[in-house]
Design a protein around this motif. Structure first.
Motif, short mmCIF file in Angstrom:
data_model
loop_
_atom_site.label_atom_id
_atom_site.label_comp_id
_atom_site.label_asym_id
_atom_site.label_seq_id
_atom_site.Cartn_x
_atom_site.Cartn_y
_atom_site.Cartn_z
N THR A 48 73.63 13.60 3.37
CA THR A 48 73.71 14.93 3.10
C THR A 48 72.51 15.80 2.27
N LYS A 49 72.25 15.33 1.26
CA LYS A 49 71.16 16.07 0.57
C LYS A 49 69.84 16.10 1.36
N LEU A 50 69.58 15.01 2.12
CA LEU A 50 68.36 15.32 3.29
C LEU A 50 68.51 16.25 4.33
N SER A 51 69.88 16.04 4.84
CA SER A 51 70.17 17.12 5.88
C SER A 51 70.10 18.42 5.36
N ALA A 52 70.77 18.72 4.29
CA ALA A 52 70.68 19.93 3.67
C ALA A 52 69.33 20.50 3.45
N ALA A 53 68.46 19.47 3.04
CA ALA A 53 67.13 20.13 2.61
C ALA A 53 66.51 20.37 3.96
N VAL A 54 66.40 19.41 4.90
CA VAL A 54 65.98 19.94 6.22
C VAL A 54 66.33 21.18 6.94
N PHE A 55 67.81 21.44 6.60
CA PHE A 55 68.32 22.65 7.20
C PHE A 55 67.64 23.91 6.43
N VAL A 56 67.74 23.90 5.24
CA VAL A 56 67.27 24.85 4.51
C VAL A 56 65.82 25.11 4.67
N THR A 57 64.89 24.27 4.59
CA THR A 57 63.45 24.23 5.02
C THR A 57 63.25 24.91 6.24
N SER A 58 63.95 24.33 7.39
CA SER A 58 63.58 24.85 8.86
C SER A 58 64.13 26.04 9.13
N TYR A 59 65.33 26.41 8.41
CA TYR A 59 66.20 27.78 8.64
C TYR A 59 65.44 28.88 7.93
N VAL A 60 64.87 28.54 6.85
CA VAL A 60 64.19 29.64 6.18
C VAL A 60 62.81 29.84 7.02
N TRP A 61 62.03 28.67 7.15
CA TRP A 61 61.06 29.06 8.14
C TRP A 61 61.22 29.85 9.29
N PHE A 62 62.23 29.32 9.88
CA PHE A 62 62.63 30.08 11.18
C PHE A 62 62.79 31.81 10.88
N ASN A 63 63.47 31.80 10.05
CA ASN A 63 63.75 33.33 9.70
C ASN A 63 62.44 34.02 9.31
N ALA A 64 61.52 33.35 8.49
CA ALA A 64 60.44 33.96 7.94
C ALA A 64 59.39 34.30 9.08
N LEU A 65 59.66 33.71 10.11
CA LEU A 65 58.71 34.11 11.36
C LEU A 65 58.58 35.34 11.62
N GLU A 66 59.78 36.17 11.53
CA GLU A 66 59.91 37.56 11.98
C GLU A 66 60.86 38.39 11.33
N LYS A 67 60.22 39.46 10.53
CA LYS A 67 60.65 40.07 9.41
C LYS A 67 61.80 40.90 10.22
N SER A 68 61.64 41.40 11.52
CA SER A 68 62.56 42.40 12.07
C SER A 68 63.78 41.75 12.40
N ARG A 69 63.92 40.62 12.07
CA ARG A 69 65.46 39.89 12.22
C ARG A 69 66.07 39.74 11.21
N TYR A 70 65.60 40.22 10.02
CA TYR A 70 66.26 40.04 8.72
C TYR A 70 67.89 40.33 8.67
N ASN A 71 68.50 39.72 8.19
CA ASN A 71 69.93 39.81 8.08
C ASN A 71 70.44 39.08 6.75
N ASN A 72 71.22 40.18 5.96
CA ASN A 72 71.77 39.44 4.73
C ASN A 72 72.59 38.04 4.81
N HIS A 73 73.14 38.13 5.96
CA HIS A 73 74.07 37.12 6.32
C HIS A 73 73.06 35.58 6.17
N TYR A 74 72.00 35.81 6.94
CA TYR A 74 71.19 34.80 6.96
C TYR A 74 70.47 34.26 5.63
N TYR A 75 70.48 35.32 4.77
CA TYR A 75 69.91 35.03 3.11
C TYR A 75 70.87 34.15 2.57
N PHE A 76 71.98 34.70 2.75
CA PHE A 76 73.38 34.03 2.40
C PHE A 76 73.53 32.59 2.64
#
Length: 654
Positions: A132-160
């Motif tokens: 569980t913890k490793l899965s969540a760590a992989v998710f948040v790391t890859s998800y943040v990197w995925f969204n940090a790639l392109e600022k034009s797709r910022y969304n408060n929902h993704y930040y939440f």
């Protein structure tokens, strides 16, 4: 005071002696049990003692299951709608966040797809509770990197979503309803320290509360905007509710004030045991309505699942018993005992494995919050309390809704209805008087990037920097760029957003005093009722109307191409004094209020003001997107329409 402190100390010691007595009963060796009451926290000891107390893990465990399912569906939707290609298949330019402008490498589209699949896989394993913890760590790391790639797709929902995944990674959400709890006996403990459940509740309440604070502005409270405009569009598309101006106004104000009250006070209702059921009812109405009115993806359903975080453990216990009685299960005494052991206890004590009772030498101490957990909680809470207020450090002469500096990462959701016009004037030679207007969507960026860029001044500066510095010496690289940016905020007339005389390549994007951004014209100059009346009359006449306003002693030089589809264009002054002259002429004419002045096509002209500002309107026989395009202005309406058409065509191909 000393007596009160002594009583508080005695109560604290008594509470933890009771925990010790429970452990004595389990292990049967009083001499081997040591309950430490000597260690004390210097800073707010009562708070850290309270946060260290064990509570049932069922609420955060259930939330983990539903959140993992929501994230799985969220990523599947992104893949089904070709969002990866639309967002990350960059023609040339890639927008970044300020802290990552030079630190995030733009990968190939194949790498982005691989990261997307990693996010999908980790969301599934997080849902079922496998590592569980490793899965969540992989998710948040890859998800943040995925969204940090392109600022034009910022969304408060993704930040939440990223914040919730981070909390799952640092807490013990796998204590129940997980494969981990079956594979590892050490994970089978069904309790967690109270800080783990409390930090989830804090995250949800902060999201609600600051969203409510952000709605306390003139547009939302006094004018009922932008909700009235949005409701007008929704009501016009159906035949059940009468689309009269009065009905639309009433619904707009109800939605605005209702949303403000809900966001501001729903956290109190959810935390209060007395009003919690009513809070659950309101969240159901609010989020289901948002889903059907605004089609905002998975966010409403994720917010509904956060209600699990506020349900008391005994409610889960009683609910499970009622479920057994409803299905009329026939179970014997041993089965009942087994079921009771797996129902979460309402006692604030640690459940222990029976096998551990054989170890008589085990020593227990009073539960404590470690220093690293304290540091994490302090940083997390501080970040989410201060970030939504950072706009107070920026420009003082304009609101954050106008400048948008401090708008992101602040829970400022659905506050603005914006229309933006952009015309870039570039020079290839600093000594030349010749300027040209660049179509920025031709090769530099895709439609989604362009649609978001013209509403975000930081992205405009990134574009200018890319255009002028990434290809120095190129025959297409300009040496100077100025911008005509006009913005209409929540139904106001278009007005200049930035100083048209400023060279954007010389602007420091990190300067907090952004004096190149013009302040918004005071609202006391605008008669909103008169503008609404004119808009309503022209809508009934099927005449598109565009409102503009200009400050004192300013000039608006423009023209209209005859290929735009507009054949008849007139201008009329609404308020103030407005003057007209041809670009190469000296004769000026005052445009009198109430008189429609015809504008020639394919002819450069100027509209200018003198001592007072002016508001005027264009009436044209083509839609607004074509009208603005005929002025060589890139409009948000035009880009949004083209983007949605492109997305529909892409979906059809799939």
């Amino acid at each position: 005071m000393a007596t009160q402190n002594k009583v508080s100390q005695d109560n604290s010691d008594l509470r933890f002696r009771k925990h010790g007595e429970i452990l004595k009963k389990v292990y049967g060796s009083p001499d081997d049990i040591k309950v430490s009451t000597s260690s004390r926290n210097i800073l707010m000891p009562w708070l850290w003692d309270w946060l260290a107390e064990p509570v049932d893990a069922i609420s955060i465990s259930l939330f983990r299951v539903f959140f993992g399912f929501g994230m799985t569906w969220h990523i599947i939707r992104l893949l089904r709608k070709s969002t990866v290609d639309a967002n990350f298949n960059f023609p040339e330019l890639n927008f970044h966040y300020p802290i990552a402008r030079d630190n995030v490498i733009t990968p190939r589209i194949e790498v982005v797809y691989a990261i997307t699949m990693a996010i999908l896989l980790s969301s599934i394993t997080m849902m079922i509770g496998l590592f569980t913890k490793l899965s969540a760590a992989v998710f948040v790391t890859s998800y943040v990197w995925f969204n940090a790639l392109e600022k034009s797709r910022y969304n408060n929902h993704y930040y939440f979503y990223a914040n919730l995944a981070l909390l799952i990674a640092v807490t013990d959400c796998g204590r129940r309803f997980s494969i981990d709890s079956f594979l590892k006996k050490s994970v089978a403990d069904t309790t967690v320290p109270r800080w783990q459940t409390s930090i989830f509740k804090f995250m949800v309440v902060v999201c609600y509360f600051f969203a409510g604070i952000a709605k306390m502005n003139y547009d939302w409270v006094i004018r009922g905007e932008p909700m009235t405009m949005w409701m007008s569009t929704k009501i016009d598309s159906q035949s059940i509710i009468p689309s009269t101006p009065f009905v639309i106004k009433c619904i707009g104000y109800f939605m605005s004030l209702g949303g403000l009250i809900f966001d501001t006070f729903i956290g109190i209702l959810l935390v209060s045991s007395r009003f919690r059921p009513f809070g659950f009812f309101l969240t159901m109405i609010f989020h289901v309505s948002n889903h059907f009115l605004f089609s905002i993806g998975t966010f409403p359903w994720v917010m509904l699942t956060t209600n699990f975080l506020f349900v008391p453990p005994e409610s889960f216990r009683n609910g499970f018993r009622k479920f057994l009685s409803m299905v009329n299960l026939k179970i014997d005494t041993k089965q009942q005992s087994a079921i009771q052991e797996n129902i979460p206890s309402t006692d604030n004590t640690y459940n222990t494995d029976n096998k551990q009772s054989k170890n008589k030498s085990t020593k227990f101490s009073k539960p404590k919050v470690s220093l690293k957990i304290k540091l994490f909680l302090g940083c997390f809470v501080g970040w989410h309390l201060l970030m939504p207020l950072r706009h107070l450090l920026y420009m003082q002469h304009s609101s954050v809704n106008w400048t948008l500096y401090g708008h992101q990462f602040s829970w400022r959701m659905m506050l603005n209805d914006e229309e933006v016009l952009l015309r870039l004037h570039a020079k290839l030679d600093v000594d030349s008087e010749e300027e040209f207007i660049q179509d920025i969507t031709s090769t530099l960026m895709n439609l989604r990037q362009a649609k978001r860029m013209i509403t975000d001044l930081d992205l405009v500066l990134q574009f200018v920097n890319h255009w002028t510095t990434k290809s120095p010496g190129s025959p297409e690289a300009p040496v100077s760029i100025k911008a005509e940016l006009w913005k209409s905020l929540n139904g106001r007339p278009f007005q200049r957003w930035v100083d048209p005389e400023v060279f954007l390549s010389q602007v420091d994007p990190d300067d907090w005093n952004q004096d190149w951004i013009l302040p918004m014209v005071p609202d006391d100059f605008i008669d909103f009722n008169e503008l609404e009346r004119i808009e309503l009359v022209n809508t009934e006449r099927n005449i598109p109307t565009s409102f503009f306003m200009e400050r004192s002693y300013e000039t608006f030089a423009t023209f209209h191409h005859n290929w735009s589809g507009c054949q008849h264009i007139t201008v009329a002054c609404i308020r103030g004094e407005l003057f007209y002259r041809l670009d190469d002429g000296d004769d000026e004419h005052q445009i009198m209020p109430g008189i429609n002045f015809p504008i020639p096509l394919s002819t450069k002209y100027q509209l200018f003001t003198k001592e007072s500002p002016a508001i005027w309107m264009y009436e044209h026989d083509c839609d607004k997107g074509l009208f603005h395009h005929g002025m060589d202005m890139l409009s948000l309406a035009r880009l949004a329409a083209e983007y949605h058409i492109a997305m529909r065509e892409s979906s059809k191909q799939l």
